[in-house]
Scaffold this motif. Structure first.
Motif, PDB file in Angstrom:
ATOM      1  N   LEU A 126     -65.660  -5.971 -99.722  1.00 12.90           N
ATOM      2  CA  LEU A 126     -65.577  -5.721 -98.290  1.00 12.90           C
ATOM      3  C   LEU A 126     -65.599  -7.031 -97.498  1.00 12.90           C
ATOM      4  CD1 LEU A 126     -65.469  -3.430 -96.163  1.00 12.90           C
ATOM      5  CD2 LEU A 126     -67.946  -3.665 -95.989  1.00 12.90           C
ATOM      6  N   THR A 127     -66.426  -7.966 -97.914  1.00 16.46           N
ATOM      7  CA  THR A 127     -66.511  -9.251 -97.221  1.00 16.46           C
ATOM      8  C   THR A 127     -65.166  -9.965 -97.245  1.00 16.46           C
ATOM      9  OG1 THR A 127     -68.868  -9.468 -97.709  1.00 16.46           O
ATOM     10  CG2 THR A 127     -67.681 -11.495 -97.176  1.00 16.46           C
ATOM     11  N   VAL A 128     -64.490  -9.931 -98.368  1.00 16.67           N
ATOM     12  CA  VAL A 128     -63.171 -10.568 -98.468  1.00 16.67           C
ATOM     13  C   VAL A 128     -62.190  -9.889 -97.508  1.00 16.67           C
ATOM     14  CG1 VAL A 128     -61.189 -10.970 -99.981  1.00 16.67           C
ATOM     15  CG2 VAL A 128     -63.513 -11.422-100.803  1.00 16.67           C
ATOM     16  N   GLN A 129     -62.226  -8.566 -97.450  1.00 15.39           N
ATOM     17  CA  GLN A 129     -61.322  -7.843 -96.560  1.00 15.39           C
ATOM     18  C   GLN A 129     -61.624  -8.151 -95.091  1.00 15.39           C
ATOM     19  OE1 GLN A 129     -62.212  -3.955 -98.240  1.00 15.39           O
ATOM     20  NE2 GLN A 129     -60.112  -3.819 -99.022  1.00 15.39           N
ATOM     21  N   ILE A 130     -62.888  -8.226 -94.745  1.00 17.20           N
ATOM     22  CA  ILE A 130     -63.254  -8.537 -93.361  1.00 17.20           C
ATOM     23  C   ILE A 130     -62.902  -9.984 -93.029  1.00 17.20           C
ATOM     24  CG2 ILE A 130     -65.119  -8.637 -91.661  1.00 17.20           C
ATOM     25  CD1 ILE A 130     -66.608  -6.563 -93.448  1.00 17.20           C
ATOM     26  N   GLU A 131     -63.110 -10.878 -93.987  1.00 16.93           N
ATOM     27  CA  GLU A 131     -62.746 -12.279 -93.757  1.00 16.93           C
ATOM     28  C   GLU A 131     -61.235 -12.398 -93.523  1.00 16.93           C
ATOM     29  OE1 GLU A 131     -63.138 -16.719 -95.742  1.00 16.93           O
ATOM     30  OE2 GLU A 131     -64.324 -15.078 -96.585  1.00 16.93           O
ATOM     31  N   ASN A 147     -75.421  -8.714 -96.526  1.00 16.69           N
ATOM     32  CA  ASN A 147     -75.707  -7.603 -97.442  1.00 16.69           C
ATOM     33  C   ASN A 147     -75.246  -7.914 -98.861  1.00 16.69           C
ATOM     34  OD1 ASN A 147     -77.014  -5.807 -95.706  1.00 16.69           O
ATOM     35  ND2 ASN A 147     -75.071  -5.074 -94.894  1.00 16.69           N
ATOM     36  N   GLU A 148     -74.124  -8.599 -98.987  1.00 14.91           N
ATOM     37  CA  GLU A 148     -73.639  -9.018-100.309  1.00 14.91           C
ATOM     38  C   GLU A 148     -74.655  -9.939-100.977  1.00 14.91           C
ATOM     39  OE1 GLU A 148     -70.551 -12.377-101.888  1.00 14.91           O
ATOM     40  OE2 GLU A 148     -69.906 -11.206-100.155  1.00 14.91           O
ATOM     41  N   ILE A 149     -75.105 -10.930-100.235  1.00 17.26           N
ATOM     42  CA  ILE A 149     -76.070 -11.891-100.781  1.00 17.26           C
ATOM     43  C   ILE A 149     -77.396 -11.202-101.069  1.00 17.26           C
ATOM     44  CG2 ILE A 149     -77.381 -13.992-100.284  1.00 17.26           C
ATOM     45  CD1 ILE A 149     -74.931 -14.848 -98.522  1.00 17.26           C
ATOM     46  N   LEU A 150     -77.853 -10.373-100.146  1.00 16.41           N
ATOM     47  CA  LEU A 150     -79.121  -9.659-100.334  1.00 16.41           C
ATOM     48  C   LEU A 150     -79.079  -8.788-101.584  1.00 16.41           C
ATOM     49  CD1 LEU A 150     -81.941  -8.808 -99.403  1.00 16.41           C
ATOM     50  CD2 LEU A 150     -80.845  -7.075 -97.962  1.00 16.41           C
ATOM     51  N   SER A 151     -78.003  -8.055-101.779  1.00 14.05           N
ATOM     52  CA  SER A 151     -77.888  -7.202-102.971  1.00 14.05           C
ATOM     53  C   SER A 151     -77.985  -8.032-104.244  1.00 14.05           C
ATOM     54  CB  SER A 151     -76.560  -6.439-102.958  1.00 14.05           C
ATOM     55  OG  SER A 151     -76.510  -5.553-101.873  1.00 14.05           O
ATOM     56  N   TYR A 183     -69.320 -10.128 -86.232  1.00 15.18           N
ATOM     57  CA  TYR A 183     -70.663  -9.632 -86.573  1.00 15.18           C
ATOM     58  C   TYR A 183     -70.628  -8.773 -87.838  1.00 15.18           C
ATOM     59  CZ  TYR A 183     -71.956 -11.293 -81.945  1.00 15.18           C
ATOM     60  OH  TYR A 183     -72.179 -12.067 -80.838  1.00 15.18           O
ATOM     61  N   PHE A 184     -69.555  -8.028 -88.002  1.00 13.03           N
ATOM     62  CA  PHE A 184     -69.393  -7.215 -89.209  1.00 13.03           C
ATOM     63  C   PHE A 184     -69.257  -8.116 -90.433  1.00 13.03           C
ATOM     64  CE2 PHE A 184     -66.470  -3.844 -91.357  1.00 13.03           C
ATOM     65  CZ  PHE A 184     -67.537  -3.308 -92.055  1.00 13.03           C
ATOM     66  N   LEU A 185     -68.518  -9.195 -90.291  1.00 12.65           N
ATOM     67  CA  LEU A 185     -68.391 -10.169 -91.381  1.00 12.65           C
ATOM     68  C   LEU A 185     -69.756 -10.760 -91.730  1.00 12.65           C
ATOM     69  CD1 LEU A 185     -66.723 -11.899 -93.347  1.00 12.65           C
ATOM     70  CD2 LEU A 185     -66.260 -13.455 -91.438  1.00 12.65           C
ATOM     71  N   ALA A 186     -70.518 -11.130 -90.717  1.00 14.63           N
ATOM     72  CA  ALA A 186     -71.858 -11.695 -90.951  1.00 14.63           C
ATOM     73  C   ALA A 186     -72.761 -10.678 -91.652  1.00 14.63           C
ATOM     74  CB  ALA A 186     -72.474 -12.140 -89.633  1.00 14.63           C
TER      75      ALA A 186
END
Length: 162
Positions: free
Chosen positions: A97-102, A18-22, A10-13
């Motif tokens: 952050l997304t890369v780290q969570i992935e 948030n990345e895309i929204l920004s 869920y954190f990844l999602a």
């Protein structure tokens, strides 16, 4: 109760959304800034170049000049460039952050880390969001519903590919 694996998913999602929204918010304000600048440039340059037209339609000329003067005065208060700067920075932070969570998702999915290690890393990454997931006081954060919906759709496509 959610397992750490679920929390990471869920954190990844959320992070990807948030990345895309920004990024979408950046594009929105860049377009607004561009269109406003083009309108002001056209209104200014057309005042000289089309004098014969304006003599025939003075009310159109009056409206265009009134709107352009109003926009010229309020342009500094619209803060388009500040929105672009802030949300561009946010987008970069969310990308990292997304890369780290992935990576964490991959590691827990393939049992490269145990739940205790994954939990520790998860909360460290959650803590990171506190440093960049805020908006300065002089910025009004609007809902951006259209961009939110688009970001969620793009995020769903991303998540199906993992």
């Amino acid at each position: 109760m959610n397992s750490i694996r679920d929390k990471i998913w869920y954190f990844l999602a959320d992070s990807k959304a948030n990345e895309i929204l920004s990024g979408l918010i950046v594009k929105k304000y860049q377009r607004r800034e561009l269109f406003l600048s083009i309108f002001l440039a056209l209104a200014t340059s057309s005042s000289v170049g089309a004098w014969a037209f304006w003599n025939k339609f003075p009310s159109v000329w009056l409206v265009i000049i009134a709107i352009s003067q109003f926009l010229f005065v309020v342009k500094p208060y619209l803060l388009f460039s500040k929105y672009v700067k802030i949300f561009n920075e946010k987008s970069v932070h969310w990308q990292h952050l997304t890369v780290q969570i992935e990576e964490l998702w991959h590691n827990i999915n393939h049992n490269y880390v145990n739940e205790k290690e994954a939990s520790k890393l998860y909360f460290e990454l959650k803590q990171k969001t506190l440093s960049f997931n805020n908006v300065p006081d002089d910025i009004i954060f609007f809902k951006h519903k259209k961009q939110q919906n688009e970001a969620e759709l793009e995020c769903n496509v991303y998540l199906t590919k993992i």
